[in-house]
Design a protein around this motif. Structure first.
Motif, PDB file in Angstrom:
ATOM      1  N   ALA A 136     -71.311   4.908  81.422  1.00  0.00           N
ATOM      2  CA  ALA A 136     -70.561   4.963  80.166  1.00  0.00           C
ATOM      3  C   ALA A 136     -70.934   6.182  79.339  1.00  0.00           C
ATOM      4  N   GLU A 137     -72.166   6.658  79.464  1.00  0.00           N
ATOM      5  CA  GLU A 137     -72.603   7.838  78.727  1.00  0.00           C
ATOM      6  C   GLU A 137     -72.101   9.128  79.368  1.00  0.00           C
ATOM      7  N   GLY A 138     -71.519   9.018  80.562  1.00  0.00           N
ATOM      8  CA  GLY A 138     -71.008  10.209  81.228  1.00  0.00           C
ATOM      9  C   GLY A 138     -72.056  10.978  82.003  1.00  0.00           C
ATOM     10  N   PHE A 139     -73.211  10.331  82.277  1.00  0.00           N
ATOM     11  CA  PHE A 139     -74.265  11.035  83.009  1.00  0.00           C
ATOM     12  C   PHE A 139     -73.955  11.024  84.510  1.00  0.00           C
ATOM     13  N   PRO A 140     -74.163  12.137  85.228  1.00  0.00           N
ATOM     14  CA  PRO A 140     -73.855  12.205  86.662  1.00  0.00           C
ATOM     15  C   PRO A 140     -74.672  11.206  87.474  1.00  0.00           C
TER      16      PRO A 140
END
Length: 341
Positions: A136-140
């Protein structure tokens, strides 16, 4: 726990705007910043270390979470990840959970504090909530050999376990075996469920009844396969062939068979799954289902690098094919002519 996506949804702005507002960066209108901060406070938003690292300089490091590096399967998997990482100029930070799901959550936190550029998860089970939060945080993030239920957005690399198992059991049936047992791994894992389904479908398609006493569990370990085979040999009648859902369990099963004074494949035929390097070196060489283990690792790393570099990943779930490798542990020819017990 609230995420950037939750705040963005309530504030009616993008996740990028929320990130800028929370980090005090320019480019956000004062009223929007105030609204975002109020919502974050009300939702008790706690930024994790991964989210903080997004705005910082890349470290050219990739975190890899693995359950057991001593396992031939995971050693080969990590080797594949390392090959692709090195080719793209990245270094690995390896974290071993020793099969304890609770340690996975700890390593997510530690890797975030180390500001790795992305994470590859090789553990087959664990708490999925940290994965949901990080996604959800957009971390790979890329997950290998694990079916994630909490979100459809996670990039996954898996193999076609069902058809691999189906081919293994069909091979035994084609050789004339009818009393075929199955040593499964850990029942709650998706890979175990798919391999069991392949075993069941092969029997059903050939008019062979499934006997519950011939389906046992071996925990994907040599010792587990040994104990499972002991149980199978104590049934009446015992099976004449066994499909083990991993090579490690198959090797343990062979040890148990020989302790009983029996021979492979003359008395009991064996098929494994994985095709680890040792499979071709044992006596007799093990017939097995080859997973493209190294390619799984390389594919996962290439996809992670795409995510790190902001490139689109159009296929969120990559399914790799298996291959039946026929060696000498199944025998062949006239099964009726074999020793009967």
């Amino acid at each position: 726990m609230a995420t950037l996506a939750d705040i963005a949804r309530e504030a009616g702005v993008s996740k990028a705007t929320v990130s800028l507002a929370l980090n005090g960066k320019p480019g956000v209108a004062p009223e929007t910043r105030r609204r975002v901060l109020e919502i974050a406070k009300r939702l008790n938003y706690q930024p994790n270390a991964f989210a903080k690292g997004l705005a910082l300089q890349r470290t050219q490091t990739i975190g890899v979470i693995v359950p057991d590096i001593s396992s031939p399967f995971y050693a080969e998997l990590v080797r594949g990840v390392e090959e692709a990482a090195s080719a793209h100029g990245y270094y690995l930070i390896l974290c071993t959970t020793t099969g304890k799901p609770s340690r996975e959550k700890m390593y997510f936190r530690l890797l975030g504090e180390q500001r790795v550029d992305g994470v590859i998860v090789l553990t087959p089970r664990g708490d999925e909530e940290p994965i949901r939060q990080i996604q959800a945080e957009g971390f790979p993030l890329v997950v290998v050999d694990r079916d994630i239920q909490v979100t459809d957005d996670v990039v996954e690399v898996v193999v076609d376990n069902f058809h691999g198992a189906l081919a293994a059991v069909q091979h035994l049936i084609g050789l004339g075996y009818r009393r075929i047992a199955f040593i499964n791994g850990i029942p709650e894992l998706q890979a175990s469920q798919d391999r069991r389904r392949g075993y069941q479908v092969a029997l059903q398609e050939n008019g062979i009844d499934l006997r519950p006493e011939w389906v046992v569990e071996g925990e994907f370990t040599d010792a587990g396969g040994y104990r499972a085979m002991k149980r199978l040999l104590a049934t009446d009648p015992p099976p004449e062939a066994v499909f083990a859902a991993s090579d490690a369990m198959a090797l343990g099963a062979i040890r148990a068979i020989r302790e009983q004074g029996l021979r492979v494949p003359q008395d009991v035929a064996i098929v494994g799954f994985d095709d680890v390097p040792l499979a071709a070196q044992v006596d007799p060489p093990l017939t097995t289902v080859r997973q493209p283990i190294g390619e799984m690792g390389r594919t996962a790393c290439r996809l992670l690098v795409q995510l790190i570099q902001g490139e689109p990943v159009l296929q969120r779930k990559v399914v790799l094919h298996t291959q039946l490798v026929v060696r000498q542990s199944c025998g062949g020819g006239d099964v009726e002519g074999r020793n009967r017990r």
